[in-house]
Design an enzyme around this catalytic site. Sequence first.
Site, PDB file in Angstrom:
ATOM      1  N   ASP A 284      -1.759 -27.099 -68.709  1.00 13.77           N
ATOM      2  CA  ASP A 284      -1.941 -25.824 -68.013  1.00 13.77           C
ATOM      3  C   ASP A 284      -3.408 -25.497 -67.791  1.00 13.77           C
ATOM      4  OD1 ASP A 284       0.731 -25.903 -68.509  1.00 13.77           O
ATOM      5  OD2 ASP A 284       0.816 -24.113 -69.768  1.00 13.77           O
TER       6      ASP A 284
ATOM      7  N   ASP B  87      -4.044 -21.903 -62.614  1.00 17.69           N
ATOM      8  CA  ASP B  87      -3.759 -22.718 -63.798  1.00 17.69           C
ATOM      9  C   ASP B  87      -3.722 -24.176 -63.328  1.00 17.69           C
ATOM     10  OD1 ASP B  87      -3.441 -20.424 -65.300  1.00 17.69           O
ATOM     11  OD2 ASP B  87      -1.363 -20.827 -65.896  1.00 17.69           O
TER      12      ASP B  87
ATOM     13  N   HIS C 290       3.529 -23.230 -62.431  1.00 20.30           N
ATOM     14  CA  HIS C 290       3.389 -24.641 -62.790  1.00 20.30           C
ATOM     15  C   HIS C 290       4.414 -25.485 -62.027  1.00 20.30           C
ATOM     16  CE1 HIS C 290       1.699 -22.785 -66.700  1.00 20.30           C
ATOM     17  NE2 HIS C 290       0.872 -22.635 -65.687  1.00 20.30           N
TER      18      HIS C 290
ATOM     19  N   ASP D  46       5.342 -28.604 -62.335  1.00 20.49           N
ATOM     20  CA  ASP D  46       5.937 -29.816 -62.900  1.00 20.49           C
ATOM     21  C   ASP D  46       7.377 -29.690 -63.389  1.00 20.49           C
ATOM     22  OD1 ASP D  46       5.059 -28.250 -64.989  1.00 20.49           O
ATOM     23  OD2 ASP D  46       3.803 -29.785 -65.926  1.00 20.49           O
TER      24      ASP D  46
ATOM     25  N   SER E 165      10.569 -20.700 -70.229  1.00 18.34           N
ATOM     26  CA  SER E 165      10.738 -21.584 -69.078  1.00 18.34           C
ATOM     27  C   SER E 165      12.207 -21.729 -68.740  1.00 18.34           C
ATOM     28  CB  SER E 165      10.156 -22.969 -69.371  1.00 18.34           C
ATOM     29  OG  SER E 165       8.821 -22.874 -69.789  1.00 18.34           O
TER      30      SER E 165
ATOM     31  N   CYS F 184       3.969 -31.030 -69.558  1.00 15.83           N
ATOM     32  CA  CYS F 184       3.141 -29.862 -69.899  1.00 15.83           C
ATOM     33  C   CYS F 184       2.320 -30.094 -71.158  1.00 15.83           C
ATOM     34  CB  CYS F 184       4.020 -28.647 -70.169  1.00 15.83           C
ATOM     35  SG  CYS F 184       5.302 -28.347 -68.976  1.00 15.83           S
TER      36      CYS F 184
HETATM   37  N1  ARG Z   1       7.872 -22.283 -64.734  1.00 16.82           N
HETATM   38  C1  ARG Z   1       8.513 -23.558 -65.003  1.00 16.82           C
HETATM   39  C2  ARG Z   1      10.017 -23.391 -65.052  1.00 16.82           C
HETATM   40  O1  ARG Z   1      10.512 -22.626 -65.804  1.00 16.82           O
HETATM   41  C3  ARG Z   1       8.023 -24.130 -66.299  1.00 16.82           C
HETATM   42  C4  ARG Z   1       6.758 -24.870 -66.110  1.00 16.82           C
HETATM   43  C5  ARG Z   1       6.244 -25.468 -67.359  1.00 16.82           C
HETATM   44  N2  ARG Z   1       5.127 -26.288 -67.039  1.00 16.82           N
HETATM   45  C6  ARG Z   1       3.974 -26.284 -67.717  1.00 16.82           C
HETATM   46  N3  ARG Z   1       3.014 -27.092 -67.291  1.00 16.82           N
HETATM   47  N4  ARG Z   1       3.755 -25.497 -68.747  1.00 16.82           N
HETATM   48  O2  ARG Z   1      10.725 -24.039 -64.334  1.00 16.82           O
END
Ligand code: ARG
Length: 378
Positions: free
Chosen positions: A109, A195, A246, A248, A301, A354
């Site tokens: 992040d 980020d 994010h 990913d 998440s 992550c």
């Molecule tokens: N916001 C994303 C989801 O819930 C989670 C991303 C987590 N990625 C990270 N690099 N911390 O689908």
Amino acid sequence: MDKPLVVNSWNEWDPLEEIVVGIADNACYEPTEPGNRPAVRNHPDVPFPTGPKPPEAIERANEELAGLVALLESQGVTVRRPDPHDFSQPVRTPDFAVENQYCSVCPRDVMITLGNEIVEATMSRRARYFEYRPYRRLVYAYWNADPRVEWTTAPKPTMADDMYRQEFWEWPLEERHARMHSFEFCITQDEVVFDAADMSRFGRDVLVQESMTTNRAGIRWLKRHLEPRGFRVHPVHFPLDFFPSHIDCTFVPLRPGLVLTNPERPLREGEERMFLDNGWELVDAPQPTSTNEEMPRYCQSSKWLSMNVLSISPTKVICEEREKPLQELLDKLGFEVFTVPFRNVFEYGGSLHCATWDVRRRGTREDYFPHLSYEPLV
Ligand code: ARG
């Protein structure tokens, strides 16, 4: 022969040589602040805990992180860990105060390798303002070891009240649906905010997701910084993700020509063009094995952490142990699939991608999109 580069990573899949894996020591619950409203899963009325996480929870996460470290080392990868940091310390700056910080489980992040350059993101939340600190010893070691290493820290935003749009949290679903096309979330456009995990690297091309954690000024800063270094920066949008942060768990490249996509979060119309025009295949991930309701209690998440895989090479990928349907798909696509249990890490902000920051992958800058119309900033 030139000495090998100490910092060198151009994409998400080249053969991995050195990586930083996060650590849960001293982690705290993420505080409620203008850019974040953490909630207890399935219990929106129970107050979210504050302060340090319990030692047992930290131990469980650290065990799984250690499992990832062991797997990576068995594959010949050099693994580094962040320095201890006291996240229970409050932060007070001239512009804001926050009662505690968060953790160093998700270097992804904060830190990103873009070729031979390390960039520290501005960050978007107050509790994460100083999250670069646990990585500084490593950054200095890389920077001292090789004069070709570039190191950039992006401008720190104020994170003052007026950087945030507090009403965002109150918008009813219909308003969210209407507003998602304007891509206005909980941060305003006045300061540079991003980020690192909102980026995805494809050689000379870098995607940046506009999100709750990255605004248009942040993307502009990245374009202006990276274009003179030979990169092309492409803003991308996922209109059906109402709380995007994010990239990913949404758009995950696996090897040249192949991206794992999220069936519930298609790209904004037109943005898939660069992939289709250049012979890339977009393959939907299967439904995760947990529903959103079944995710861990303090995890913020979504169930799509399932697709947060980490590539060891274009043919080897690490996947969470329980995600059998995804493992089968990856196997069919020709990957050797490694698995580790990782669910106890979820409440610390993410899964396998992550929780890591790749510093060196064997490879060079390639152009994977020879047919592209691109408008540089200048
Ligand atoms: N916001 C994303 C989801 O819930 C989670 C991303 C987590 N990625 C990270 N690099 N911390 O689908």
